[in-house]
Design a protein around this motif. Structure first.
Motif, PDB file in Angstrom:
ATOM      1  N   PHE A   1       0.839  -1.196   0.000  1.00  0.00           N
ATOM      2  CA  PHE A   1       0.000   0.000   0.000  1.00  0.00           C
ATOM      3  C   PHE A   1       0.879   1.253   0.000  1.00  0.00           C
ATOM      4  N   PRO A   2       0.347   2.392  -0.520  1.00  0.00           N
ATOM      5  CA  PRO A   2       1.112   3.646  -0.517  1.00  0.00           C
ATOM      6  C   PRO A   2       0.879   4.430   0.771  1.00  0.00           C
ATOM      7  N   TRP A   3       1.927   5.074   1.238  1.00  0.00           N
ATOM      8  CA  TRP A   3       1.832   5.895   2.443  1.00  0.00           C
ATOM      9  C   TRP A   3       3.031   6.835   2.452  1.00  0.00           C
ATOM     10  N   TYR A   4       2.782   8.125   2.396  1.00  0.00           N
ATOM     11  CA  TYR A   4       3.881   9.085   2.306  1.00  0.00           C
ATOM     12  C   TYR A   4       3.395  10.454   2.760  1.00  0.00           C
ATOM     13  N   ALA A   5       4.322  11.290   3.144  1.00  0.00           N
ATOM     14  CA  ALA A   5       4.015  12.666   3.536  1.00  0.00           C
ATOM     15  C   ALA A   5       4.022  13.565   2.303  1.00  0.00           C
ATOM     16  N   GLU A   6       3.482  14.758   2.466  1.00  0.00           N
ATOM     17  CA  GLU A   6       3.315  15.657   1.318  1.00  0.00           C
ATOM     18  C   GLU A   6       4.634  16.042   0.669  1.00  0.00           C
ATOM     19  N   ASP A   7       5.735  16.061   1.409  1.00  0.00           N
ATOM     20  CA  ASP A   7       7.012  16.469   0.844  1.00  0.00           C
ATOM     21  C   ASP A   7       7.852  15.279   0.385  1.00  0.00           C
ATOM     22  N   GLN A   8       7.234  14.096   0.284  1.00  0.00           N
ATOM     23  CA  GLN A   8       7.944  12.884  -0.106  1.00  0.00           C
ATOM     24  C   GLN A   8       7.430  12.360  -1.446  1.00  0.00           C
ATOM     25  N   PRO A   9       8.234  11.527  -2.120  1.00  0.00           N
ATOM     26  CA  PRO A   9       7.700  10.791  -3.271  1.00  0.00           C
ATOM     27  C   PRO A   9       6.716   9.737  -2.783  1.00  0.00           C
ATOM     28  N   ILE A  10       6.034   9.093  -3.711  1.00  0.00           N
ATOM     29  CA  ILE A  10       5.164   7.974  -3.337  1.00  0.00           C
ATOM     30  C   ILE A  10       6.034   6.882  -2.717  1.00  0.00           C
ATOM     31  N   LEU A  11       5.678   6.451  -1.526  1.00  0.00           N
ATOM     32  CA  LEU A  11       6.383   5.359  -0.848  1.00  0.00           C
ATOM     33  C   LEU A  11       5.441   4.169  -0.720  1.00  0.00           C
ATOM     34  N   TRP A  12       5.974   2.973  -0.947  1.00  0.00           N
ATOM     35  CA  TRP A  12       5.186   1.747  -0.928  1.00  0.00           C
ATOM     36  C   TRP A  12       5.634   0.857   0.228  1.00  0.00           C
ATOM     37  N   TRP A  13       4.664   0.236   0.924  1.00  0.00           N
ATOM     38  CA  TRP A  13       4.931  -0.474   2.173  1.00  0.00           C
ATOM     39  C   TRP A  13       4.298  -1.869   2.176  1.00  0.00           C
ATOM     40  N   SER A  14       4.971  -2.783   2.867  1.00  0.00           N
ATOM     41  CA  SER A  14       4.421  -4.104   3.150  1.00  0.00           C
ATOM     42  C   SER A  14       5.022  -4.580   4.466  1.00  0.00           C
ATOM     43  N   PRO A  15       4.446  -4.131   5.598  1.00  0.00           N
ATOM     44  CA  PRO A  15       5.058  -4.402   6.908  1.00  0.00           C
ATOM     45  C   PRO A  15       4.931  -5.862   7.335  1.00  0.00           C
ATOM     46  N   ASP A  16       5.810  -6.237   8.246  1.00  0.00           N
ATOM     47  CA  ASP A  16       5.802  -7.573   8.845  1.00  0.00           C
ATOM     48  C   ASP A  16       6.093  -7.417  10.341  1.00  0.00           C
ATOM     49  N   PRO A  17       5.111  -7.739  11.214  1.00  0.00           N
ATOM     50  CA  PRO A  17       3.821  -8.372  10.923  1.00  0.00           C
ATOM     51  C   PRO A  17       2.814  -7.386  10.348  1.00  0.00           C
ATOM     52  N   ARG A  18       1.666  -7.941   9.981  1.00  0.00           N
ATOM     53  CA  ARG A  18       0.567  -7.161   9.414  1.00  0.00           C
ATOM     54  C   ARG A  18      -0.616  -7.245  10.367  1.00  0.00           C
ATOM     55  N   MET A  19      -1.232  -6.095  10.672  1.00  0.00           N
ATOM     56  CA  MET A  19      -2.411  -6.129  11.531  1.00  0.00           C
ATOM     57  C   MET A  19      -3.652  -6.366  10.680  1.00  0.00           C
ATOM     58  N   VAL A  20      -4.464  -7.340  11.083  1.00  0.00           N
ATOM     59  CA  VAL A  20      -5.702  -7.661  10.383  1.00  0.00           C
ATOM     60  C   VAL A  20      -6.815  -7.860  11.402  1.00  0.00           C
ATOM     61  N   LEU A  21      -8.038  -7.699  10.923  1.00  0.00           N
ATOM     62  CA  LEU A  21      -9.219  -7.993  11.724  1.00  0.00           C
ATOM     63  C   LEU A  21     -10.047  -9.018  10.965  1.00  0.00           C
ATOM     64  N   PHE A  22     -10.236 -10.182  11.555  1.00  0.00           N
ATOM     65  CA  PHE A  22     -11.137 -11.165  10.980  1.00  0.00           C
ATOM     66  C   PHE A  22     -12.553 -10.768  11.387  1.00  0.00           C
ATOM     67  N   PRO A  23     -13.463 -10.597  10.426  1.00  0.00           N
ATOM     68  CA  PRO A  23     -14.766  -9.997  10.739  1.00  0.00           C
ATOM     69  C   PRO A  23     -15.490 -10.617  11.921  1.00  0.00           C
ATOM     70  N   ALA A  24     -15.423 -11.925  12.065  1.00  0.00           N
ATOM     71  CA  ALA A  24     -16.132 -12.570  13.167  1.00  0.00           C
ATOM     72  C   ALA A  24     -15.509 -12.272  14.524  1.00  0.00           C
ATOM     73  N   GLU A  25     -14.294 -11.710  14.534  1.00  0.00           N
ATOM     74  CA  GLU A  25     -13.582 -11.458  15.783  1.00  0.00           C
ATOM     75  C   GLU A  25     -13.711 -10.019  16.271  1.00  0.00           C
ATOM     76  N   ILE A  26     -14.579  -9.227  15.639  1.00  0.00           N
ATOM     77  CA  ILE A  26     -14.772  -7.853  16.107  1.00  0.00           C
ATOM     78  C   ILE A  26     -15.180  -7.871  17.580  1.00  0.00           C
ATOM     79  N   ARG A  27     -14.514  -7.051  18.385  1.00  0.00           N
ATOM     80  CA  ARG A  27     -14.744  -7.046  19.833  1.00  0.00           C
ATOM     81  C   ARG A  27     -15.594  -5.836  20.196  1.00  0.00           C
ATOM     82  N   ILE A  28     -16.765  -6.104  20.742  1.00  0.00           N
ATOM     83  CA  ILE A  28     -17.699  -5.032  21.086  1.00  0.00           C
ATOM     84  C   ILE A  28     -17.849  -4.998  22.602  1.00  0.00           C
TER      85      ILE A  28
END
Length: 229
Positions: free
Chosen positions: A46-73
Motif C-alpha cells: 500500500f502507498p503511504w507518504y508525507a506531502e514532501d515525499q515521493p510515493i512510498l510503498w509499504w508491506s510491513p511484517d507483521p501485518r495487523m488484520v481484523l477477521f470480521p467474526a472477531e470484532i470485539r464489542i
C-alpha cells in the motif's frame, strides 16, 4: 538502497525485500493510477507518504488484520450502538468521508493529499473503493473508507466527530463483511485502538497466503448496499 519504480511498466520488488527499519518500506516512485493501486493491493502493498515525499510503498511484517467474526464489542460500545441514535450507510458520501479523514489528521500531517484523494475517488467510481458513513440526523459524524478486492477489505482510514463514531462504522463493516464471507479486513499497521477492537498481528507470509486465496474471489451479486438494515 531503496528501489525506485518507473511509471511503466508496473512492477514491484518482492515484499520479502522490504526493509526492517522502517518496518515494511519497500520502494518509492511509480504512480497512483487505478492500475498501480490495484496491482499493489493484490500483492499486499500500500502507498503511504508525507506531502514532501515521493510515493512510498509499504508491506510491513507483521501485518495487523481484523477477521470480521472477531470484532470485539465492549459493553460501552454495545450500548452506544443501541442508543446513540446514529444511522449508518454505505457508499453514500465517499468523497466527504475521505475529506474528513484527511482533515482529522491535519494537525499531525496527513498522507491523504490531493493526489491520494483523487486516486481513491477514482477507485470508488470504478467500484473498488467503498465508504461507511455514520450520521447524526443529516450530519456526517464518523466513517471509514478502503478497498474491496475479492474476499478482502483493505482499510485505509477512519474518523470520528462524536465518541465511538468510527468504531460504529467498523462494527457495521465487519458485520456486513462477515455476512458475505469475507476473509479479513487489512488494518495495515498495529495500533492499540484497533487491537482493542479485536484486530491482531499476523506474519506477512501468512497475510500474503490469505491474499492469494481470497483476493480474486468473485461475488455472485453486488454486496454494497446504500444503507444498513
Amino acid at each position: 538502497m531503496l528501489p525506485w519504480l518507473d511509471p511503466q511498466p508496473i512492477r514491484f520488488p518482492p515484499v520479502e525485500s522490504a526493509l526492517d527499519e522502517p518496518n515494511g518500506l519497500l520502494a518509492a516512485g511509480g504512480g497512483l493510477s487505478p492500475e498501480w493501486l490495484l496491482s499493489a493491493y493484490r500483492r499486499g502493498i500500500f502507498p503511504w507518504y508525507a506531502e514532501d515525499q515521493p510515493i512510498l510503498w509499504w508491506s510491513p511484517d507483521p501485518r495487523m488484520v481484523l477477521f470480521p467474526a472477531e470484532i470485539r464489542i465492549r459493553r460501552s460500545l454495545a450500548k452506544r450502538l443501541r442508543n446513540a441514535g446514529f444511522s449508518v450507510t454505505f457508499d453514500r458520501a465517499f468523497d466527504s468521508v475521505i475529506g474528513a479523514c484527511a482533515a482529522a489528521r491535519d494537525d499531525d500531517g496527513t498522507w491523504i493529499d490531493d493526489a491520494m484523494h483523487e486516486a481513491y475517488c477514482r477507485l470508488h467510481e470504478l467500484g473498488h473503493a467503498h465508504s461507511v458513513e455514520v450520521w447524526e440526523g443529516e450530519s456526517l459524524v464518523g466513517g471509514l473508507y478502503g478497498l474491496s478486492l475479492g474476499g478482502v477489505f483493505f482499510g485505509e482510514s477512519m474518523f470520528s466527530r462524536r465518541p465511538d463514531a468510527s468504531k460504529i462504522a467498523l462494527v457495521h463493516l465487519a458485520r456486513h463483511l462477515e455476512t458475505h464471507d469475507y476473509t479479513m479486513i487489512d488494518c495495515q499497521m498495529h495500533t492499540p485502538h484497533l487491537a482493542s477492537l479485536g484486530a491482531r498481528d499476523i506474519a506477512r507470509e501468512t497475510f500474503i497466503d490469505y491474499l492469494e486465496r481470497s483476493v480474486d474471489r468473485v461475488h455472485p451479486a453486488p454486496i454494497w448496499p446504500r444503507e444498513t438494515p
